[in-house]
Scaffold this active site. Structure first.
Site, PDB file in Angstrom:
ATOM      1  N   CYS A 112       5.581   4.203   2.358  1.00 48.30           N
ATOM      2  CA  CYS A 112       6.248   5.393   2.896  1.00 48.30           C
ATOM      3  C   CYS A 112       6.650   5.194   4.356  1.00 48.30           C
ATOM      4  O   CYS A 112       7.776   5.530   4.753  1.00 48.30           O
ATOM      5  CB  CYS A 112       5.324   6.603   2.752  1.00 48.30           C
ATOM      6  N   GLY A 156       0.822  -1.201   0.000  1.00 50.18           N
ATOM      7  CA  GLY A 156       0.000   0.000   0.000  1.00 50.18           C
ATOM      8  C   GLY A 156       0.858   1.255   0.000  1.00 50.18           C
ATOM      9  O   GLY A 156       2.049   1.230   0.334  1.00 50.18           O
ATOM     10  N   CYS A 157       0.248   2.379  -0.365  1.00 52.13           N
ATOM     11  CA  CYS A 157       1.015   3.629  -0.501  1.00 52.13           C
ATOM     12  C   CYS A 157       1.483   4.152   0.847  1.00 52.13           C
ATOM     13  O   CYS A 157       2.676   4.435   1.035  1.00 52.13           O
ATOM     14  CB  CYS A 157       0.197   4.667  -1.262  1.00 52.13           C
ATOM     15  N   PHE A 158       0.577   4.299   1.818  1.00 54.29           N
ATOM     16  CA  PHE A 158       0.978   4.717   3.157  1.00 54.29           C
ATOM     17  C   PHE A 158       1.979   3.717   3.737  1.00 54.29           C
ATOM     18  O   PHE A 158       2.978   4.091   4.354  1.00 54.29           O
ATOM     19  CB  PHE A 158      -0.231   4.812   4.089  1.00 54.29           C
ATOM     20  N   ALA A 159       1.691   2.437   3.538  1.00 50.06           N
ATOM     21  CA  ALA A 159       2.550   1.393   4.095  1.00 50.06           C
ATOM     22  C   ALA A 159       3.964   1.505   3.548  1.00 50.06           C
ATOM     23  O   ALA A 159       4.948   1.354   4.287  1.00 50.06           O
ATOM     24  CB  ALA A 159       1.966   0.020   3.799  1.00 50.06           C
TER      25      ALA A 159
END
Length: 322
Positions: free
Chosen positions: A136, A131-134
Site C-alpha cells: 500500500c 508485505g501488505c503495508f509495504a
C-alpha cells in the site's frame, strides 16, 4: 493447468488463497497442507467455502506433483522450512512471508511487486510476495520516486484491519479489545520499512530521506488505508500526470481524480491512489485489501505472470459501495 500446492493452508491467507484458486480457470489445487488439520475438510476450517469444495487438508507434501507451491507461513518459517525440506528445482515458489524480500547474497527471490518488477517476475523461479503495508505504501510513493522528488523525510500513517495480524488470537486481535478501538504499534520500527526503502531506491536510484511510518490497528476486519506526505515544489498538475503515466499499464493499480475510500477496494485485488497538494506538502492517499492485493491476490497475480498467462486471470473481483 497450473498444479498447485499450499503450505500453511489453514490460516487467513491460506483460506483466501484457496478461495481464489477454486475460481481460477487455469489452476488445480493438488494439496493444501496443514499438519494440525490433516484429514479435516477445508470448508470446516474456512467456512466460507461450504458448498465450493470437498478438498481436505493433508500432512503430506507431494512436491513432484505440482508446478508451484505457495508458502503461507508466518514470518521466519519459510527459511527454516527450506533448510529441512528439499523442493524439486522445477517447482516454483511464491513465499508470502518476509524471509526473502530483501536482496542479499545468495537470495534468488524476485521481489513480487508487479508494478515495478513484472519482467523479472515473468522469468523468476522464486518470488517473495510483498508485505501488505509495504504494498500500500509503495504504491503511494513509487510514482513520486520515479519523478525523483523524494528528497526530504516522508511521513506515513496507515491503518490496517485485524486480519493483518493473522488467525491466531492475541491480546490485540480479539473482538472485545479491537472493536470500537484504535492503537499504534511498532512506530518507526515496522518490519516493512526496509522493503519500502529497497523499492523506492530501485526506482529513484537513491534514497537519502527517512520513511517515518506509524502503523495503526483498526477496528475492522480487512483493508489498509495509508496517507503519505512528500515535500516538493513540483506543481500538482505535473505530479498527477506523473502518477497517471506510472500506472497507465498497471493491471490493478489506478490513479483516481477524487478522494478515495477503503470500501472501494475491499474484497478486490485493486489499489487506488490519489494526490492533493497544500503548499509544498504533497498528500498521497492509497488503499488496498490487505488479504488480496496485500497478500494472496498479489501472489496469484505473480503466479499468473510467472506462468505466462494474463495477470488478471482469476482476479476480476468486484467491490461493493456498501
Amino acid at each position: 493447468m497450473i498444479r498447485i500446492g499450499i503450505l500453511g493452508a489453514a490460516g487467513y491467507t491460506g483460506g483466501e488463497l484457496i478461495r481464489l484458486l477454486l475460481n481460477h480457470p487455469e489452476a488445480e489445487i493438488v494439496f493444501a497442507n496443514s499438519e494440525s488439520n490433516a484429514g479435516n475438510l477445508v470448508a470446516d476450517v474456512h467456512e466460507g467455502l461450504y458448498g465450493d469444495t470437498e478438498l481436505r487438508f493433508t500432512d503430506e507434501m507431494p512436491f513432484n506433483d505440482v508446478d508451484v507451491v505457495f508458502f503461507c507461513f508466518g514470518h521466519g518459517k519459510s527459511e527454516a522450512f527450506l533448510k529441512e525440506h528439499a523442493i524439486p528445482q522445477h517447482v516454483k515458489i511464491i513465499d508470502l512471508a518476509q524471509d526473502f524480500r530483501l536482496a542479499a547474497p545468495g537470495n534468488d527471490y524476485v521481489y513480487g511487486l508487479p508494478e515495478i518488477n513484472k519482467d523479472k517476475i515473468a522469468t523468476a523461479q522464486h518470488v517473495a510476495n510483498p508485505g501488505c503495508f509495504a504494498t500500500c505504501i509503495q504504491l503511494a510513493l513509487l510514482p513520486a520516486a520515479s519523478m525523483r522528488i523524494i528528497t526530504e523525510n516522508v511521513s506515513v500513517n496507515a491503518i490496517t484491519g485485524s486480519t493483518g495480524a493473522g488467525q491466531k488470537p492475541s491480546a490485540t486481535t480479539h473482538f472485545s479489545w479491537r472493536n470500537n478501538n484504535m492503537s499504534i504499534y511498532k512506530a518507526f520500527t515496522h518490519q516493512h520499512v526496509p522493503e519500502i526503502r529497497q523499492s523506492l531506491t530501485q526506482v529513484q536510484g537513491y534514497l537519502d530521506a527517512d520513511i517515518d511510518f506509524i502503523p495503526y490497528r483498526g477496528d475492522f476486519a480487512r483493508g489498509i488505508f495509508a496517507t503519505a506526505v512528500v515535500r516538493t515544489d513540483k506543481p500538482i498538475e505535473e505530479v498527477i500526470e506523473g502518477y497517471k503515466q506510472f500506472y497507465a499499464n498497471a493491471a490493478f493499480t489506478h490513479y483516481v481524480d477524487k478522494a478515495i475510500d477503503m470500501k472501494q477496494v475491499v474484497n478486490t485485488n485493486k489499489a487506488l491512489v490519489h494526490c492533493d497538494k497544500y503548499g509544498r506538502k504533497l498528500l498521497i492517499t492509497s488503499t488496498i485489501d490487505n488479504l488480496l492485493k496485500g497478500a494472496v491476490g498479489q501472489a496469484v497475480q505473480n503466479m499468473n505472470i510467472m506462468f505466462g498467462i494474463n495477470e488478471t486471470t482469476g482476479l476480476n473481483l468486484k467491490s461493493s459501495a456498501f
